[in-house]
Scaffold this motif. Structure first.
Motif, PDB file in Angstrom:
ATOM      1  N   MET A  59       0.823  -1.206   0.000  1.00  0.00           N
ATOM      2  CA  MET A  59       0.000   0.000   0.000  1.00  0.00           C
ATOM      3  C   MET A  59       0.856   1.254   0.000  1.00  0.00           C
ATOM      4  SD  MET A  59      -0.899   2.554   2.400  1.00  0.00           S
ATOM      5  CE  MET A  59      -0.822   1.778   3.994  1.00  0.00           C
ATOM      6  N   THR A  62       2.256   1.688  -3.448  1.00  0.00           N
ATOM      7  CA  THR A  62       1.227   1.976  -4.446  1.00  0.00           C
ATOM      8  C   THR A  62       0.793   3.430  -4.433  1.00  0.00           C
ATOM      9  OG1 THR A  62       0.394  -0.293  -4.316  1.00  0.00           O
ATOM     10  CG2 THR A  62      -1.085   1.355  -5.231  1.00  0.00           C
ATOM     11  N   VAL A  63       0.624   4.012  -3.259  1.00  0.00           N
ATOM     12  CA  VAL A  63       0.109   5.367  -3.161  1.00  0.00           C
ATOM     13  C   VAL A  63       1.063   6.383  -3.786  1.00  0.00           C
ATOM     14  CG1 VAL A  63       1.101   5.964  -0.919  1.00  0.00           C
ATOM     15  CG2 VAL A  63      -1.104   6.944  -1.595  1.00  0.00           C
ATOM     16  N   TYR A 142      -8.793  -3.927  -0.254  1.00  0.00           N
ATOM     17  CA  TYR A 142      -7.624  -3.324  -0.886  1.00  0.00           C
ATOM     18  C   TYR A 142      -7.730  -3.378  -2.404  1.00  0.00           C
ATOM     19  CZ  TYR A 142      -2.853  -1.827  -1.601  1.00  0.00           C
ATOM     20  OH  TYR A 142      -1.762  -1.119  -1.997  1.00  0.00           O
ATOM     21  N   LEU A 145      -9.785  -0.504  -3.312  1.00  0.00           N
ATOM     22  CA  LEU A 145      -9.013   0.737  -3.252  1.00  0.00           C
ATOM     23  C   LEU A 145      -8.133   0.909  -4.485  1.00  0.00           C
ATOM     24  CD1 LEU A 145      -7.948   0.750   0.513  1.00  0.00           C
ATOM     25  CD2 LEU A 145      -9.488   2.375  -0.594  1.00  0.00           C
ATOM     26  N   PHE A 215      -7.464   7.571  -0.295  1.00  0.00           N
ATOM     27  CA  PHE A 215      -6.836   6.258  -0.462  1.00  0.00           C
ATOM     28  C   PHE A 215      -5.953   5.931   0.742  1.00  0.00           C
ATOM     29  CE2 PHE A 215      -3.267   3.612  -1.746  1.00  0.00           C
ATOM     30  CZ  PHE A 215      -3.898   2.556  -2.387  1.00  0.00           C
ATOM     31  N   ARG A 216      -5.171   6.897   1.182  1.00  0.00           N
ATOM     32  CA  ARG A 216      -4.282   6.679   2.328  1.00  0.00           C
ATOM     33  C   ARG A 216      -5.070   6.299   3.577  1.00  0.00           C
ATOM     34  NH1 ARG A 216      -0.659  12.143   1.904  1.00  0.00           N
ATOM     35  NH2 ARG A 216       0.833  11.501   0.303  1.00  0.00           N
ATOM     36  N   ALA A 219      -6.641   2.869   3.252  1.00  0.00           N
ATOM     37  CA  ALA A 219      -5.657   1.798   3.369  1.00  0.00           C
ATOM     38  C   ALA A 219      -5.177   1.643   4.810  1.00  0.00           C
ATOM     39  CB  ALA A 219      -4.470   2.083   2.443  1.00  0.00           C
ATOM     40  N   LEU A 222      -7.597  -0.241   6.974  1.00  0.00           N
ATOM     41  CA  LEU A 222      -7.608  -1.695   6.817  1.00  0.00           C
ATOM     42  C   LEU A 222      -6.740  -2.378   7.870  1.00  0.00           C
ATOM     43  CD1 LEU A 222      -7.314  -2.208   2.946  1.00  0.00           C
ATOM     44  CD2 LEU A 222      -9.320  -2.543   4.378  1.00  0.00           C
TER      45      LEU A 222
END
Length: 275
Positions: A59, A62-63, A142, A145, A215-216, A219, A222
């Motif tokens: 994650m 990815t961000v 995820y 997302l 998104f952050r 994530a 989660l």
């Protein structure tokens, strides 16, 4: 629908011939391989182990990487076709502007989404072979997302691509958008909060309008349902939205925003000088 599928197929073939696609796939596939070699699934960091630890690191990567890859590879999709006269050639066939535009979006979405999601599931499969427990809910959310962040930046990229005629200008605008969303907005909001010129609730609301921030937070939620890693802001978010609605917002808001930008791009594409 047939023409949309044909345009999408042509765009996928074009992407497969381009070097950027293999670099893109190698980055995410290579990162997963690096995680395996480093034994990250066996590490324990802040209480996260096994697949949870793997997904947490994935994650974080990815961000940062995914948005800029999508922007710089997609933003010149239409503008480059216009410059190279490919657009003029394509429109000489019985293909509508609608089929061309949405076909390009569909094809490009497949090429940016599939490598990331495949890398994710390869990581999950590897973690299962190591004897880890499969967090189905975490993997499912995820995946949602990733879908949402691909959608929003794809929509932004196509919107920019329809506004400019030069792909060099399109690349510059895409990089500017990425920097603003990734860094400048957070820095400005932190400055306002420190000076107490704007109520904290307003600042947090503005921050959550940033799709990268959504998104952050999604994530992080989660892995840390209490959002302890973001400090006092967690109390405001959880008291105002709650954990369930926060996750729904983190997934649906970028999708809706991406759809809006894609529609605005389509309107601009139809009204502007195509050639």
């Amino acid at each position: 629908m047939k023409n949309i599928g044909l345009i999408a197929y042509l765009d996928i073939k074009e992407s497969l011939r381009a070097k950027w696609f293999y670099v893109y796939a190698f980055v995410f596939g290579g990162l997963m391989g690096l995680f395996f070699i480093s034994g990250i699934t066996d590490a324990v960091v802040m209480g996260f182990t096994g697949l949870s630890r793997l997904l947490l690191v994935f994650m974080q990567v990815t961000v940062i990487i995914l948005p800029i890859f999508i922007l710089i590879t997609t933003v010149k999709s239409i503008s480059a076709d216009r410059e190279s006269n490919v657009l003029e050639y394509m429109l000489s066939f019985p293909i509508s502007l609608k089929a061309y535009y949405w076909g390009k979006i569909l094809g490009r979405f497949m090429t940016v989404f599939l490598p990331v999601i495949i890398a994710l599931f390869i990581g999950v499969a590897w973690g299962l072979t190591k004897g880890g427990a499969l967090p189905w809910a975490m993997v499912f959310l995820y995946s949602g997302l990733i879908f949402s962040i691909c959608t929003v930046f794809l929509g932004i990229a196509f919107f920019i691509s329809t506004l400019v005629k030069s792909h060099d200008v399109a690349l510059g605008l895409s990089f500017t958008v990425w920097i603003l969303l990734l860094a400048f907005i957070d820095v400005a909001l932190i400055g306002l909060m420190m000076q107490n010129r704007v109520p904290d609730g307003v600042i947090i609301t503005i921050a959550m309008l940033n799709p990268l921030e959504a998104f952050r937070i999604g994530a992080i939620a989660l892995f840390d349902p209490e959002l302890t890693v973001i400090g006092p802001v967690a109390y405001y978010l959880l008291d105002t939205l709650g954990h369930t609605f926060l996750m729904v917002y983190a997934i649906l808001y970028p999708i809706v925003l991406g759809a809006i930008f894609a529609l605005l791009g389509y309107v601009s594409f139809r009204k502007r000088d195509l050639l």
